[in-house]
Structure formats: C-alpha cells, structure tokens
Enzyme design. Structure first.
Site, mmCIF file in Angstrom:
data_model
loop_
_atom_site.group_PDB
_atom_site.id
_atom_site.type_symbol
_atom_site.label_atom_id
_atom_site.label_comp_id
_atom_site.label_asym_id
_atom_site.label_seq_id
_atom_site.Cartn_x
_atom_site.Cartn_y
_atom_site.Cartn_z
ATOM 1 N N THR A 40 0.832 -1.204 0.000
ATOM 2 C CA THR A 40 0.000 0.000 0.000
ATOM 3 C C THR A 40 0.869 1.257 0.000
ATOM 4 O O THR A 40 0.587 2.223 -0.710
ATOM 5 C CB THR A 40 -0.920 -0.010 1.239
ATOM 6 O OG1 THR A 40 -1.845 -1.084 1.094
ATOM 7 C CG2 THR A 40 -1.686 1.285 1.390
ATOM 8 N N HIS A 43 2.174 1.833 -3.383
ATOM 9 C CA HIS A 43 1.139 2.406 -4.256
ATOM 10 C C HIS A 43 0.923 3.887 -3.953
ATOM 11 O O HIS A 43 0.707 4.689 -4.866
ATOM 12 C CB HIS A 43 -0.187 1.653 -4.074
ATOM 13 C CG HIS A 43 -0.174 0.279 -4.652
ATOM 14 N ND1 HIS A 43 0.149 0.035 -5.967
ATOM 15 C CD2 HIS A 43 -0.422 -0.933 -4.110
ATOM 16 C CE1 HIS A 43 0.096 -1.264 -6.200
ATOM 17 N NE2 HIS A 43 -0.242 -1.876 -5.085
HETATM 18 ZN ZN LIG Z 1 -0.117 -3.061 5.037
#
Ligand SMILES: [Zn+2]
Ligand SMILES: [Zn+2]
Length: 342
Positions: A40, A43
C-alpha cells in the site's frame, strides 16, 4: 522529528521535520521502534489509482505496520499501560455510526486508516487511539511485532479457506501476504504450494521460511510446474494474493469440486471468471480483506512461537532516512519485508 509524508496527489513522497505531537483525548503517544513498508505504501508513493480519498488529509505521514512503546497518555485513554510495547491496528473507527454505537466496531462505516487518512508511523512518535493498541509481550521484538498487521491479513485469508489437516492448498503470489498465508496454511497441517511468476528473490525468501513447496512460473505454466513437483491433482483450497486477473483464472482451474477459492489480492482490473464451470463444480469464491480484532492476539502468539522462522521474512532493515531505498527494493520485488528503524 523526521517524518516521511504524502504531501500532494501526485507521485512521490517527501521528508519533513515535524514538531512532536501530543496525544488527544482517548489517544496515546507511541514511540515507533520498527515500521514495515507495505505494498500500500508503494502504491501511495507511485500514486496508483484507488487512493484519491487520501487527498483531503494531506500532508499526511504514511506507515501503518508498526510496533513501539507507549510514552504518553491523552485524557481518558484506557486499556494500555505506560511503557507497554504495542502494535497498533491501523483502522480507526468513528465511535458514532450505527455499527459502532451497536458495539460492533468491526462494522464501522466511517473508518480512517493510520498512515493513510491520519498521521502514521514512518516517523519517531505517532498518536493513536488507545483502543487500537494491542499489547506485545516483551519476548517479541519490535521488528517481528511490526509484522502483525500484514500477517493478520494473511491469517484471515487462511481462515476463510477453512483449511483442515491433510488438505492441499495452493497460494498464488509470494509477496509478504501470500508468504504469510502459506505459513499459516502449513501450520494448520495442509500440504501447501506457493507460486509466483518471475519472482525469484521473494521465492528464495519463502524457501528460507520453509514448510511448503515454492514454484516460479517463469517460462512455464501453472499446470506444468505443479505436475513437475508431483502436485498435479486438484487442490482443496486456492488462495490468490497476487492481485493479477490471470491468477484468478488459472487458479480456479486447479480447484477441486466443492473447493474454496479465496481472493486476498487487490485487483486494478476486473478478472474474467468461468461461472458455468464454477456452478458445475459447486465451488465457492470468498473475498478476504481486513482481519477481525480477535485475530491480532492470535498472530502475536504465532509470531512468538515461530520467531526464528518468521524473522526470515524480513530481508532488509534500513534507517528511516534511507526509506526510499526500501521503497525501491519493494517496488522491484527484490525485498520481501523491509523494516524501517526510526
Ligand atoms: Zn499493510
Ligand atoms: Zn463507526
């Protein structure tokens, strides 16, 4: 204090020098000892689609997989002691919606993520709701405790596959989540195959963790690779943690009649599924996302029992100031878990 932040809705992250925060009512201040880089976070750095809702909270310090010590209390903070080592559930709840008011915080409809919607752990001090803290025993060090969050995702996916001893389980995607799923499935007594595509460094890490077969599909197909290790028969469960549409299609073909397919990957595009085959085979597809609160102490107990094995998942440790090197290693899939040490 040094903090790694998302400052604008565009690719990139910035370091900032911030004043030390004070805990608000119901919060504690945690001195971060170790924080993991998650897919994450990569990203968010790259600014791939799906994180637009962060924009209103920028600038925001990122980092949501962490452990540290409680060093200060806001008014009314309960449930944790000063000096206690904790890891922190990053999903904060509103306390006001129908689910929260009804005593079901797992069902909160107005969540904010620490390290996404409010300041996170790629810094020295982070303020968090005291009720999000989960106690970590002194025998479990901070870098392992920092892996509780991603491994709670893995445990939840493995639980949803309803694995029984002696069953055969195929896990697609050798990143930290898939590797954790393979470890939990193997510990549940299953024979496990973990597969990746052109993912040699992360599969090498998975082999070091051990306890299951690892295959690289570079230059071969999934059926061929499975046959070559004597695993050509259909699996009782297939768990997808690759986030690639093709993995859903090819993985479903390896599932037995009545078997369970768990999707844990985050997919940028819809995946085609042969529904007629699914109907005739009476198979189940289950999505797995956030683990219930009750999984956190189970993961901490697992890490405590299997510290030596699970530490092999950590391939790199870097000071916070060198975080971008860790991001590059994660993006190129050269690292399994990168731990930042503020
Ligand atoms: Zn995570
Ligand atoms: Zn709520």
């Amino acid at each position: 204090m040094l903090a790694l932040r998302k400052t604008k809705p565009a690719p990139g992250l910035e370091f900032a020098d911030l004043p030390e925060p004070s805990p608000q009512p119901g919060e504690v201040l945690v001195r971060v000892e170790a924080a993991g880089i998650c897919g994450t976070d990569v990203h968010i750095d790259e600014w791939t689609a799906g994180y637009e809702s962060m924009t209103g909270n920028m600038p925001v310090t990122i980092g949501h997989e962490f452990a540290g010590r409680v060093v200060a209390f806001g008014e009314g903070a309960i449930g944790v002691a000063e000096g206690q080592r904790v890891t922190v559930r990053p999903s904060t709840v509103c306390g006001r919606c129908a689910a929260c008011a009804g005593g079901n915080p797992d069902g909160c409809t107005a969540r904010r993520g620490i390290g996404i919607g409010r300041d996170g752990a790629f810094t020295s001090l982070v303020r968090v709701p005291s009720l999000n803290c989960v106690a970590v025993p002194e025998g479990l060090d901070a870098e392992l405790a920092a892996m509780t969050e991603p491994l709670s995702v893995s445990m939840h996916a493995a639980d949803l596959a309803d694995i029984r001893p002696g069953q055969r389980v195929l896990v697609l995607g050798p990143g930290p989540i898939g590797l954790g799923i393979a470890a939990f499935a193997a510990s549940a007594g299953a024979e496990v195959v973990l597969a990746g595509v052109s993912d040699a460094p992360r599969l090498a890490t998975a082999r070091e963790v051990g306890g299951f077969h690892c295959i690289d599909l570079a230059g071969t197909s999934l059926p061929e690779a499975l046959a070559s290790i004597g695993q050509g028969q259909a699996f009782d469960a297939v768990i997808e943690a690759a986030g690639v549409a093709a993995a859903v299609e090819t993985g479903l073909k390896q599932l037995r009649k009545g078997g369970r397919f768990v999707v844990a990957g985050i997919h940028a595009r819809p995946a085609p599924i042969d529904l007629t085959s699914l109907v005739r085979m009476e198979q189940t597809i289950h999505g797995a996302y956030r683990a219930p609160i009750s999984d956190w102490p189970r993961v901490i107990a697992f890490l405590t029992r299997n510290a030596e094995m699970m530490r092999r998942m950590i391939t790199h440790r870097l000071p916070l100031a060198e975080a971008m090197e860790g991001f590059a290693l994660s993006r190129r899939r050269q690292a399994s878990k990168v731990i930042l040490l503020p």
